[in-house]
Design an enzyme around this catalytic site. Structure first.
Site, short mmCIF file in Angstrom:
data_model
loop_
_atom_site.label_atom_id
_atom_site.label_comp_id
_atom_site.label_asym_id
_atom_site.label_seq_id
_atom_site.Cartn_x
_atom_site.Cartn_y
_atom_site.Cartn_z
N ASN A 9 0.85 -1.19 0.00
CA ASN A 9 0.00 0.00 0.00
C ASN A 9 0.90 1.25 0.00
O ASN A 9 1.59 1.52 0.97
CB ASN A 9 -0.90 -0.06 1.25
CG ASN A 9 -1.82 1.14 1.38
OD1 ASN A 9 -1.42 2.27 1.07
ND2 ASN A 9 -3.03 0.89 1.84
N LYS A 12 0.48 3.85 2.89
CA LYS A 12 1.17 3.45 4.12
C LYS A 12 2.68 3.68 3.99
O LYS A 12 3.32 4.18 4.90
CB LYS A 12 0.97 1.96 4.39
CG LYS A 12 -0.37 1.54 4.92
CD LYS A 12 -0.23 0.04 5.27
CE LYS A 12 -1.54 -0.61 5.57
NZ LYS A 12 -1.34 -2.04 5.87
N ASP A 69 -0.99 -4.05 10.08
CA ASP A 69 -2.35 -4.41 9.67
C ASP A 69 -3.25 -3.40 10.33
O ASP A 69 -3.17 -3.15 11.53
CB ASP A 69 -2.73 -5.83 10.05
CG ASP A 69 -3.91 -6.30 9.20
OD1 ASP A 69 -3.79 -6.27 7.96
OD2 ASP A 69 -4.96 -6.65 9.76
N TYR A 152 -9.95 5.48 3.55
CA TYR A 152 -11.16 6.09 4.08
C TYR A 152 -10.96 7.51 4.63
O TYR A 152 -11.87 8.09 5.20
CB TYR A 152 -11.75 5.21 5.20
CG TYR A 152 -12.12 3.82 4.74
CD1 TYR A 152 -13.35 3.59 4.12
CD2 TYR A 152 -11.25 2.75 4.91
CE1 TYR A 152 -13.70 2.32 3.69
CE2 TYR A 152 -11.58 1.47 4.47
CZ TYR A 152 -12.81 1.26 3.87
OH TYR A 152 -13.15 0.01 3.43
N LYS A 173 -1.28 14.59 9.88
CA LYS A 173 -1.80 13.23 9.99
C LYS A 173 -0.77 12.34 10.68
O LYS A 173 -1.10 11.51 11.52
CB LYS A 173 -2.17 12.65 8.62
CG LYS A 173 -2.77 11.25 8.75
CD LYS A 173 -3.13 10.54 7.46
CE LYS A 173 -3.57 9.11 7.78
NZ LYS A 173 -3.72 8.25 6.59
N ARG A 179 -1.62 5.08 12.90
CA ARG A 179 -0.34 4.57 12.42
C ARG A 179 0.82 5.31 13.10
O ARG A 179 1.83 4.71 13.46
CB ARG A 179 -0.27 4.72 10.89
CG ARG A 179 1.00 4.17 10.25
CD ARG A 179 0.85 3.93 8.77
NE ARG A 179 -0.23 2.98 8.52
CZ ARG A 179 -1.46 3.31 8.16
NH1 ARG A 179 -1.78 4.57 7.93
NH2 ARG A 179 -2.38 2.39 8.02
P1 ITT Z 1 -0.65 -4.22 2.94
O1 ITT Z 1 -1.34 -5.42 3.52
O2 ITT Z 1 0.20 -4.56 1.76
O3 ITT Z 1 0.08 -3.41 3.96
P2 ITT Z 1 -3.36 -3.19 2.65
O4 ITT Z 1 -3.91 -1.89 2.16
O5 ITT Z 1 -4.01 -4.44 2.14
O6 ITT Z 1 -1.78 -3.20 2.35
P3 ITT Z 1 -4.39 -3.78 5.29
O7 ITT Z 1 -4.71 -5.20 5.00
O8 ITT Z 1 -3.77 -3.45 6.61
O9 ITT Z 1 -3.37 -3.19 4.21
O10 ITT Z 1 -5.71 -2.92 5.08
C1 ITT Z 1 -5.76 -1.64 5.58
C2 ITT Z 1 -6.93 -0.90 4.97
O11 ITT Z 1 -7.55 -0.11 6.00
C3 ITT Z 1 -6.45 0.08 3.92
O12 ITT Z 1 -6.42 -0.50 2.62
C4 ITT Z 1 -7.48 1.20 4.05
O13 ITT Z 1 -8.67 0.85 3.36
C5 ITT Z 1 -7.79 1.20 5.55
N1 ITT Z 1 -6.87 2.12 6.25
C6 ITT Z 1 -5.86 1.78 7.10
N2 ITT Z 1 -5.21 2.86 7.54
C7 ITT Z 1 -5.80 3.91 6.95
C8 ITT Z 1 -5.56 5.29 6.97
O14 ITT Z 1 -4.55 5.83 7.67
N3 ITT Z 1 -6.36 6.08 6.25
C9 ITT Z 1 -7.36 5.57 5.52
N4 ITT Z 1 -7.64 4.28 5.42
C10 ITT Z 1 -6.87 3.43 6.12
#
Ligand code: ITT
Length: 196
Positions: A9, A12, A69, A152, A173, A179
């Site tokens: 992602n 992130k 996660d 989101y 942020k 995070r």
């Molecule tokens: P990785 O597993 O490769 O790290 P991912 O996006 O699939 O990437 P997750 O399984 O942890 O990661 O899913 C996290 C989701 O939660 C992310 O895709 C967003 O939809 C939401 N999310 C997490 N942190 C966020 C943030 O700071 N702002 C907005 N949405 C967030």
């Protein structure tokens, strides 16, 4: 001193790079190492999935590895989307925001409380894996606002900021987010490992 930030992602990855910029660490992304494998998130909790990713990518890279996660928990939806945040509604991007809004169409403002949760796992070749958590409370808006952040963020209103996360600067942020809070705790673990 090396650390793999194991995420596919980019939102992130950008945040972690900024949060750890001042540490005496050489940061790698999965892309830098040519790792295209996706570790399956088969756990039921953020903690289980964070551990699976950190230990899985450590095994692939041989490097100390950090994985996060994270997700959104909406009280009125019984904690959904939770660990399924990235695949909620089977859609991504703007369609996912619309999907969430549709699920919450009839829910009034005072029942729209939610929280973002982030569990970071750091796996080291020579130490047991460690887990830390951060949480940020907010309210789900009726329409998206702002263009910063990712996921989101445009729907997540933070009372103390009188703004959605997408309306904040990346610096702001990264001071207050779930995070950022988890990352601050992770820094202490990394510092301890560096001094050993
Ligand atoms: P990785 O597993 O490769 O790290 P991912 O996006 O699939 O990437 P997750 O399984 O942890 O990661 O899913 C996290 C989701 O939660 C992310 O895709 C967003 O939809 C939401 N999310 C997490 N942190 C966020 C943030 O700071 N702002 C907005 N949405 C967030």
């Amino acid at each position: 001193r090396e650390l793999l930030i194991a995420t596919h992602n980019l939102g992130k990855l950008r945040e972690f790079a900024a949060i750890f910029a001042d540490l005496n660490l050489r940061l790698y992304s999965l892309n830098d190492l040519g790792i295209t494998t996706v570790i399956e998130e088969t756990g039921q909790t953020f903690a289980e999935n964070a551990r699976l990713k950190a230990e899985g990518y450590r095994a692939l890279s041989g490097l100390p590895t950090l994985a996060d996660d994270s997700g959104l928990e909406v009280a009125a939806l019984g904690g959904a989307p939770g660990v399924y945040s990235s695949r909620y509604g089977g859609v991504t991007g703007a369609a996912q925001l619309q999907y969430l809004l549709d699920q919450m169409r009839d829910i009034p403002w005072h029942q729209r409380v939610a929280r973002f949760v982030c569990v970071i796992a750091i796996a080291h070749p020579d130490h047991p894996t460690e887990l830390v958590e951060g949480v940020l409370s907010g309210v789900i808006e009726f329409a998206p606002r702002g263009i910063g952040g990712f996921g989101y963020d445009p729907l997540f209103y933070v009372l103390d900021e009188d703004a959605t996360l997408a309306e904040l600067s990346i610096e702001r942020k990264n001071q207050i987010s779930h995070r950022a809070q988890a990352a601050r705790a992770a820094r202490e673990i990394l510092a301890r490992w560096q001094s050993m």
